[in-house]
Design a protein around this motif. Structure first.
Motif: not given
Length: 310
Positions: A261-266, A91-98, A122-124, A63-64
């Motif tokens: 989890r994807d459905s509750v992000r918003q 969120f949810r992604i891959a490789g966010g430390w960039t 750091n929320l999701l 997450e970023v």
């Protein structure tokens, strides 16, 4: 070209490597984010330790928060709209430390102005994990819920989400975490010898739900002793005990959990925007110091959320 942290082989913070990577132009359904903060979670290095050999080198970070720098053709973000310069979180992604990343637009949302970048980043992961636990245990305002590790990231989000339901929560933590548990609506109890008796003193009429956020035998054993219905015990950290003792373990890779989890992000973003879901950040690090930040994360005592700032 940008810099990104990867695990070239299995391991924790000791194997992390800062490498040059290309940032592809976004295609339809994708956006590029100029990263202002990358969230840090225990799962980041937990997964680098146990990945499939074919998964390496493994890019790190789920997450970023940042600013849209490009959008693919005919593309809108998950919360609607989207234009270069908009502040977003993903969120949810891959490789966010960039410092720059191209990701599916379906995983990108407008950032609430009430959250700074480190909080938004750091929320999701913690928030959706906590929401999933509530789903699995069917916790409601009628229940008394025991949360093991209530001062950690998932525990803090869980305390707040249960408070919105009117649920009574007893939260275990060390003495240093007592104020955090109380701040977010829980009744603190110290873990350690005699935990079961201390919880019974606080809840003489019983505990309806138990949530294990730490994975210790103590947390599991006390949960089993206090909660009559094993369908209302859940762990996010003790899969082997869950299998052996017949209670639930949840994880983001499980299809049902992932979809939920994807459905509750918003919804969680909306709660944060309304000031009903806080994200306490203990410390930030420059992106180049991710290895030191990961060592602190792995210590188990970061004191709150950590973020990397490119």
């Amino acid at each position: 070209m940008t810099k990104q942290w990867v695990a070239p082989s299995a391991g924790g913070s000791e194997v992390l490597t800062f490498v040059d990577v290309d940032v592809p132009e976004p295609r339809a359904g994708e956006v590029t984010i100029e990263v202002r903060a990358a969230g840090m979670n225990p799962a980041d290095t937990k997964h680098t330790r146990a990945g499939d050999p074919s998964a390496y080198p493994m890019a790190i970070g789920y997450e970023v928060a940042g600013v849209l720098s490009a959008l693919g053709p005919d593309t809108t973000i998950a919360s609607g709209g989207g234009a270069v310069g908009d502040e977003v979180l993903a969120f949810r992604i891959a490789g966010g430390w960039t410092s720059s990343i191209t990701v599916p637009a379906a995983d990108v949302f407008a950032k609430p102005a009430s959250l700074d970048d480190a909080q938004a980043a750091n929320l999701l992961l913690a928030g959706t994990t906590a929401a999933d636990v509530i789903r699995v245990t069917r916790a409601s305002g009628r229940d008394t819920v025991l949360v093991h590790g209530a001062s950690g990231a998932v525990g803090v989000s869980l305390l707040q989400q249960l408070r919105l339901l009117g649920t009574r929560v007893i939260g275990t933590a060390s003495e240093s975490g007592a104020d955090t548990v109380r701040r977010y609506g829980g009744e603190w109890v110290a873990y350690g010898d005699g935990l079961e008796a201390r919880v019974r003193d606080l809840a003489p009429h019983g505990v309806d739900v138990a949530v294990d956020c730490v994975g210790t035998d103590e947390a599991v054993d006390v949960s089993l002793a206090l909660v009559a219905d094993r369908g209302r015990i859940v762990t996010i950290a003790a899969q082997a005990r869950a299998t052996a003792d017949g209670f639930a373990a949840v994880g983001g890779a499980q299809p049902e959990s992932k979809a939920f989890r994807d459905s509750v992000r918003q919804r969680l973003i909306d709660l944060a925007a309304a000031g009903q879901l806080e994200v306490p950040v203990a410390r930030t690090f420059p992106l180049a110091e991710a290895r030191a930040a990961a060592e602190l994360l792995e210590s188990g005592h970061p004191g709150g959320k950590l973020a990397l700032l490119p």
